[in-house]
Motif scaffolding. Structure first.
Motif, PDB file in Angstrom:
ATOM      1  N   UNK A 303     -23.193  49.054 -59.674  1.00 47.41           N
ATOM      2  CA  UNK A 303     -22.309  49.890 -58.984  1.00 47.41           C
ATOM      3  C   UNK A 303     -21.212  49.278 -58.084  1.00 47.41           C
ATOM      4  N   UNK A 304     -20.102  49.629 -58.404  1.00 49.60           N
ATOM      5  CA  UNK A 304     -19.022  49.096 -57.612  1.00 49.60           C
ATOM      6  C   UNK A 304     -19.177  49.387 -56.099  1.00 49.60           C
ATOM      7  N   UNK A 305     -18.458  48.449 -55.323  1.00 51.91           N
ATOM      8  CA  UNK A 305     -18.226  48.734 -53.864  1.00 51.91           C
ATOM      9  C   UNK A 305     -17.061  49.420 -53.513  1.00 51.91           C
ATOM     10  N   UNK A 306     -16.910  50.285 -52.478  1.00 52.50           N
ATOM     11  CA  UNK A 306     -15.656  50.677 -52.326  1.00 52.50           C
ATOM     12  C   UNK A 306     -14.854  49.779 -51.354  1.00 52.50           C
ATOM     13  N   UNK A 307     -13.845  49.256 -51.993  1.00 53.77           N
ATOM     14  CA  UNK A 307     -13.175  47.960 -51.303  1.00 53.77           C
ATOM     15  C   UNK A 307     -11.795  48.364 -50.990  1.00 53.77           C
ATOM     16  N   UNK A 308     -11.156  47.595 -50.009  1.00 50.54           N
ATOM     17  CA  UNK A 308      -9.604  47.958 -49.577  1.00 50.54           C
ATOM     18  C   UNK A 308      -8.784  47.811 -50.800  1.00 50.54           C
ATOM     19  N   UNK A 309      -7.745  48.560 -50.853  1.00 48.97           N
ATOM     20  CA  UNK A 309      -6.665  48.354 -51.874  1.00 48.97           C
ATOM     21  C   UNK A 309      -5.313  48.792 -51.149  1.00 48.97           C
ATOM     22  N   UNK A 310      -4.538  48.300 -51.796  1.00 53.78           N
ATOM     23  CA  UNK A 310      -3.011  48.976 -51.100  1.00 53.78           C
ATOM     24  C   UNK A 310      -2.898  50.297 -50.809  1.00 53.78           C
ATOM     25  N   UNK A 311      -2.962  50.748 -49.508  1.00 53.13           N
ATOM     26  CA  UNK A 311      -2.733  52.356 -49.489  1.00 53.13           C
ATOM     27  C   UNK A 311      -4.211  52.886 -49.261  1.00 53.13           C
ATOM     28  N   UNK A 312      -5.161  52.089 -49.257  1.00 56.06           N
ATOM     29  CA  UNK A 312      -6.639  52.794 -49.092  1.00 56.06           C
ATOM     30  C   UNK A 312      -7.765  52.085 -49.516  1.00 56.06           C
ATOM     31  N   UNK A 313      -8.594  52.587 -50.258  1.00 61.16           N
ATOM     32  CA  UNK A 313      -9.799  51.977 -50.694  1.00 61.16           C
ATOM     33  C   UNK A 313     -10.049  52.528 -52.054  1.00 61.16           C
ATOM     34  N   UNK A 314     -10.919  51.714 -53.229  1.00 55.28           N
ATOM     35  CA  UNK A 314     -11.232  52.237 -54.462  1.00 55.28           C
ATOM     36  C   UNK A 314     -12.476  51.336 -54.899  1.00 55.28           C
ATOM     37  N   UNK A 315     -13.301  52.403 -55.538  1.00 52.01           N
ATOM     38  CA  UNK A 315     -14.723  51.704 -56.033  1.00 52.01           C
ATOM     39  C   UNK A 315     -14.513  51.726 -57.463  1.00 52.01           C
ATOM     40  N   UNK A 316     -14.029  50.622 -58.159  1.00 56.37           N
ATOM     41  CA  UNK A 316     -13.862  50.412 -59.396  1.00 56.37           C
ATOM     42  C   UNK A 316     -13.708  49.122 -59.943  1.00 56.37           C
ATOM     43  N   UNK A 317     -14.963  48.607 -61.036  1.00 53.70           N
ATOM     44  CA  UNK A 317     -14.746  47.363 -61.409  1.00 53.70           C
ATOM     45  C   UNK A 317     -13.417  47.025 -62.130  1.00 53.70           C
ATOM     46  N   UNK A 318     -12.549  48.019 -62.790  1.00 50.54           N
ATOM     47  CA  UNK A 318     -11.603  47.574 -63.280  1.00 50.54           C
ATOM     48  C   UNK A 318     -10.134  47.392 -62.797  1.00 50.54           C
ATOM     49  N   UNK A 319     -10.348  47.709 -61.412  1.00 48.55           N
ATOM     50  CA  UNK A 319      -9.327  47.600 -60.396  1.00 48.55           C
ATOM     51  C   UNK A 319      -8.971  46.200 -60.159  1.00 48.55           C
ATOM     52  N   UNK A 320      -7.697  45.700 -60.260  1.00 43.82           N
ATOM     53  CA  UNK A 320      -7.766  44.127 -60.213  1.00 43.82           C
ATOM     54  C   UNK A 320      -8.044  43.719 -58.923  1.00 43.82           C
ATOM     55  N   UNK A 321      -8.753  42.576 -58.742  1.00 43.94           N
ATOM     56  CA  UNK A 321      -9.220  42.138 -57.458  1.00 43.94           C
ATOM     57  C   UNK A 321      -8.049  41.551 -56.500  1.00 43.94           C
ATOM     58  N   UNK A 322      -6.973  41.360 -57.127  1.00 46.48           N
ATOM     59  CA  UNK A 322      -5.832  40.950 -56.231  1.00 46.48           C
ATOM     60  C   UNK A 322      -4.832  41.849 -56.155  1.00 46.48           C
ATOM     61  N   UNK A 323      -5.061  43.074 -56.663  1.00 47.16           N
ATOM     62  CA  UNK A 323      -4.128  44.233 -56.622  1.00 47.16           C
ATOM     63  C   UNK A 323      -3.940  44.679 -57.913  1.00 47.16           C
ATOM     64  N   UNK A 324      -2.547  44.880 -58.237  1.00 44.48           N
ATOM     65  CA  UNK A 324      -2.012  45.530 -59.110  1.00 44.48           C
ATOM     66  C   UNK A 324      -1.586  46.812 -59.304  1.00 44.48           C
ATOM     67  N   UNK A 325      -1.394  47.372 -60.682  1.00 42.83           N
ATOM     68  CA  UNK A 325      -0.849  48.538 -60.554  1.00 42.83           C
ATOM     69  C   UNK A 325      -1.712  49.633 -61.644  1.00 42.83           C
ATOM     70  N   UNK A 326      -1.540  50.678 -61.472  1.00 40.74           N
ATOM     71  CA  UNK A 326      -2.475  51.567 -62.282  1.00 40.74           C
ATOM     72  C   UNK A 326      -2.215  51.231 -63.839  1.00 40.74           C
ATOM     73  N   UNK A 327      -1.036  51.081 -64.119  1.00 40.17           N
ATOM     74  CA  UNK A 327      -0.783  50.396 -65.526  1.00 40.17           C
ATOM     75  C   UNK A 327      -1.742  49.287 -65.957  1.00 40.17           C
ATOM     76  N   UNK A 328      -2.155  48.575 -65.194  1.00 43.12           N
ATOM     77  CA  UNK A 328      -3.131  47.389 -65.665  1.00 43.12           C
ATOM     78  C   UNK A 328      -4.780  48.048 -66.046  1.00 43.12           C
ATOM     79  N   UNK A 329      -4.838  49.205 -65.689  1.00 45.35           N
ATOM     80  CA  UNK A 329      -6.056  49.864 -66.032  1.00 45.35           C
ATOM     81  C   UNK A 329      -5.853  50.285 -67.300  1.00 45.35           C
TER      82      UNK A 329
END
Length: 333
Positions: A303-329
């Protein structure tokens, strides 16, 4: 600034036919004074259940299992029924999603409004008609004052919704308003009027509003911040601009892709297969993984944790740990 409302790790279950179903799994969200916060997601995501958990208005087969429900620093979950009664309506107002069934069908409208004003404001009956006229004028219903001795079915859905907003937001003068899908049963023109009314009342009265909806266009027009909810979990949070311009969670992107008009006439509209209700109760991993086009093994196991992301938070294993853009997904599509 301390939040006006802080919901922390809320878990709410329903029991039906001997089986327990989790409607809200581990949801946390905050609302500050004067802020309009949207909670979006498909039907069955747990949005309305979260609000009813705060107000203590769940049906008999439902239970808040765990979590803190802090309103102005007081935990409503443990405060007792007397405190809840003092908060409901007076401090936290509710605009329900079905105006046609939210008032008693056998009692004239004027009498119902008077009763609510006496409860919320200890209104003197001798002054109530003047107060009611003022309420109706403030929500654009000055023309129906002479019809208040009619029954609810003699008013349109839009008129009834304005009446309910007048009672909940203006008559009771709460600090926080829960608007639970208030435009769902209304046609688009009337729905737009209700959104403008809520925005105007926020500006005029300094109300904080929690706006629950599955209509992302309405959320974009009204809200400052948005929580995206799926299968009882908060999967993304951010300000409106970041949610709509740079959605990070695949579910948020799927919701946005389903909005009519976001694609060219020759471009097929993406279809999100499956439904929230089809998920097994004992599932592991990310709740969205069975419907996600880019899920990998870890998504189904952890289960992914809700972690800080630029502009908010996201719970997704595929979201780059260092940030990134939606195109990375989208590289693995």
């Amino acid at each position: 600034m301390e939040p006006l409302l802080e919901v922390d790790s809320l878990r709410t279950t329903y029991r039906r036919q001997g089986r327990t179903r989790t409607a809200v799994r581990d949801a946390s969200f905050v609302v500050h004074a004067g802020e309009v916060v949207g909670i979006v997601g498909e039907s069955g995501s747990g949005k309305s259940t979260a609000l009813m958990s705060v107000l203590g208005l769940l049906p008999p087969n439902a239970e808040v299992v765990s979590g803190r429900l802090l309103f102005d620093g007081v935990d409503l979950r443990t405060a007792g029924e007397a405190v809840l009664r003092s908060v409901r309506g007076r401090e936290i107002g509710l605009v329900p999603q079905r105006p046609m069934t939210s008032l008693s069908p056998v009692t004239r409208v004027r009498r119902q409004i008077r009763r609510l004003l006496r409860h919320h404001r200890s209104e003197d009956p001798a002054r109530s008609d003047a107060t009611i006229a003022d309420l109706l004028h403030r929500v654009g219903l000055g023309g129906v004052t002479g019809r208040l001795d009619n029954y609810p079915h003699q008013f349109s859905g839009g008129q009834l919704q304005r009446l309910l907003i007048a009672i909940a937001a203006v008559g009771a003068r709460p600090r926080l308003l829960f608007a639970d899908e208030p435009t769902t049963t209304l046609d688009p023109t009337v729905a737009a009027q209700i959104l403008r009314l809520l925005r105007d009342l926020r500006d005029e009265l300094g109300l904080a509003i929690v706006f629950v909806s599955h209509d992302l266009r309405s959320v974009a027009q009204l809200c400052d911040r948005v929580y995206v909810m799926y299968a009882g979990d908060i999967v993304e949070e951010g300000d409106v601009r970041s949610i709509f311009d740079e959605p990070r969670h695949p579910y948020t992107r799927a919701l946005l892709d389903s909005i009519p008009g976001r694609h060219t006439p020759l471009e097929p509209m993406p279809v999100l297969a499956g439904s929230v209700s089809s998920l097994p109760e004992d599932r592991r991993g990310c709740s969205f993984a069975p419907r996600c086009a880019i899920a990998v093994e870890v998504c189904h196991e952890n289960t992914p944790e809700l972690l800080p992301a630029a502009g908010g938070q996201v719970a997704c294993h595929r979201y780059p740990a260092g940030g990134g853009t939606p195109s990375d997904l989208g590289e693995d599509r």
